[in-house]
Design an enzyme around this catalytic site. Sequence first.
Site, short mmCIF file in Angstrom:
data_model
loop_
_atom_site.label_atom_id
_atom_site.label_comp_id
_atom_site.label_asym_id
_atom_site.label_seq_id
_atom_site.Cartn_x
_atom_site.Cartn_y
_atom_site.Cartn_z
N HIS A 1 0.85 -1.43 0.09
CA HIS A 1 -0.07 0.11 0.13
C HIS A 1 0.63 1.43 0.01
O HIS A 1 0.42 2.35 0.00
CB HIS A 1 -1.08 0.06 1.32
CG HIS A 1 -0.05 0.48 2.42
ND1 HIS A 1 0.60 -0.65 3.38
CD2 HIS A 1 -0.03 1.54 3.27
CE1 HIS A 1 1.08 0.01 4.32
NE2 HIS A 1 0.52 1.30 4.35
C1 UD1 Z 1 -2.34 5.03 6.10
C2 UD1 Z 1 -1.30 5.42 6.99
C3 UD1 Z 1 -0.18 4.31 6.97
C4 UD1 Z 1 -0.55 3.05 7.15
C5 UD1 Z 1 -1.96 2.91 6.33
C6 UD1 Z 1 -2.36 1.23 6.64
C7 UD1 Z 1 -0.60 7.77 7.04
C8 UD1 Z 1 0.29 8.93 6.66
N1 UD1 Z 1 -0.34 6.72 6.54
O1 UD1 Z 1 -1.88 4.79 4.89
O2 UD1 Z 1 0.99 4.74 7.76
O3 UD1 Z 1 0.13 1.98 7.17
O4 UD1 Z 1 -2.92 3.63 6.60
O5 UD1 Z 1 -3.74 1.20 5.98
O6 UD1 Z 1 -1.37 7.95 7.96
N2 UD1 Z 1 -9.15 4.82 1.55
C9 UD1 Z 1 -10.48 4.00 1.33
N3 UD1 Z 1 -11.02 3.47 2.30
C10 UD1 Z 1 -10.60 3.78 3.64
C11 UD1 Z 1 -9.33 4.57 3.90
C12 UD1 Z 1 -8.66 4.96 2.83
O7 UD1 Z 1 -10.97 4.03 0.17
O8 UD1 Z 1 -11.30 3.18 4.60
C13 UD1 Z 1 -8.39 5.35 0.51
C14 UD1 Z 1 -8.08 6.86 0.48
O9 UD1 Z 1 -9.48 7.56 -0.03
C15 UD1 Z 1 -6.87 7.13 -0.13
C16 UD1 Z 1 -6.19 5.78 -0.02
O10 UD1 Z 1 -7.15 5.00 0.30
O11 UD1 Z 1 -7.18 7.42 -1.47
C17 UD1 Z 1 -5.06 5.92 0.82
O12 UD1 Z 1 -5.65 6.26 2.38
P1 UD1 Z 1 -4.76 7.24 3.27
O13 UD1 Z 1 -5.58 7.27 4.55
O14 UD1 Z 1 -4.40 8.17 2.75
O15 UD1 Z 1 -3.55 6.33 3.60
P2 UD1 Z 1 -3.06 5.04 3.58
O16 UD1 Z 1 -2.45 4.54 2.46
O17 UD1 Z 1 -4.15 4.11 4.01
#
Ligand code: UD1
Length: 389
Positions: free
Chosen positions: A224
């Site tokens: 991820h």
């Molecule tokens: C976050 C954490 C990372 C952790 C990871 C585990 C930070 C900086 N990063 O990264 O340390 O290892 O979580 O999962 O806090 N999204 C969904 N549904 C959700 C959550 C997210 O679709 O429930 C999508 C978001 O819209 C975004 C992408 O997934 O486009 C990434 O989500 P984001 O919260 O930005 O960070 P992670 O990559 O999940």
Amino acid sequence: MKIISVVGARPNFMKIAPFIKAINEFNSNSLTEHINHLLVHTGQHYDVRMSEAFFKELGIPNPDINLEIGSGSDAEQLGYTMIAFEKVLVEHKPDWVIVVGDVNATLSCSVIAKRLNRKVCHIEAGLRSGDMTMPEEINRLVTDRLSDLLLTPDKLSSENLRNEGTPEAKIHFVGNIMIDTLEANKGKAEKITIEKIIQNNLIPETVSPPKIPNDGEFALMTLHRPSNVDSEKTFVPIVNFLTNEVTKNHILIWPIHPRARKQLIIHDLWDKVRNHPSFILLEPLGYHEMLRLNMGANIMLTDSGGLQEECCVLGTPCLTLRWNTERPITLREHGGASVLVGNNIERIREEYFHTLKLNRHPSRPELWDGHTAERIVKKLVEMNESKTN
Ligand code: UD1
């Protein structure tokens, strides 16, 4: 004593579950002191599978307050969390704010808590990758610099803090709270069948029913990190390696993080992976399901921090698709199960074929014993008593 704990994203939930359980146990056994605890969820992760499901299966009470921050750029997530958390602090005035791990919630809430003169305790302090391109590294550095109590999972992390000049009185080596959750849930995980996990989580776009592997017949992968999945130049060769080489001798089970899924679609790889006969693409799994698969996998390929630790204790040979790790204690050179392979295909290939020859080698760093949360609550109570005496 009044405590507010904060969670925001998936890897926080397994760290807060044992802490809340230890508070409840303390409250039911203590005749004098009572801990008044509130749980705040920033809402960074909001899908049922990324968030709510973990509350249910790990027995975490519903958050008292949900800030509902959701997706956004880094600055949006950080800024909106601070604005919303400030109001919570003004209203509830806790003695301590407890933050865990290294996600955006950890940074925002520790900054605003200190600005409002609250004491901050960081669970999982002192981890350092040295890689300032990782958002998590910046989150860790700022949080540790601000925290009043830094609770470290291993002695290497305590040493990092000393080397940065953190006063000795603030550093406490308590062990790894993630392993409390692993120990408390191993029994439940063992009872789940691989078939059931696949049936319950197969992505609906799967073309034909997959062959269900037995223990020892599959590779398990999670990816991820932006550094692996966001750029076509790194992600496409990784996926090609999986389709052309890993699946020659293994079924590959891949629970897909929302970020990786988006990038597979953007880079035109989605059809290729969902149609591949040796790929089993799953929705993000629950904690027990992931633990169960980890117990049976021949090899793990991951860029997750928590999985490196779980592989260490379970002994699953692990390729960490990163150039550095904030968790060196999980590496083979420190007795652990993982090896850093970055995202260079030559290196991944070489280590992949070498690692397949290795047996499971469980190892347990000091104080990864399932009792970290109790030590944390004890420490907080001691500090509170010494303040009031
Ligand atoms: C976050 C954490 C990372 C952790 C990871 C585990 C930070 C900086 N990063 O990264 O340390 O290892 O979580 O999962 O806090 N999204 C969904 N549904 C959700 C959550 C997210 O679709 O429930 C999508 C978001 O819209 C975004 C992408 O997934 O486009 C990434 O989500 P984001 O919260 O930005 O960070 P992670 O990559 O999940």
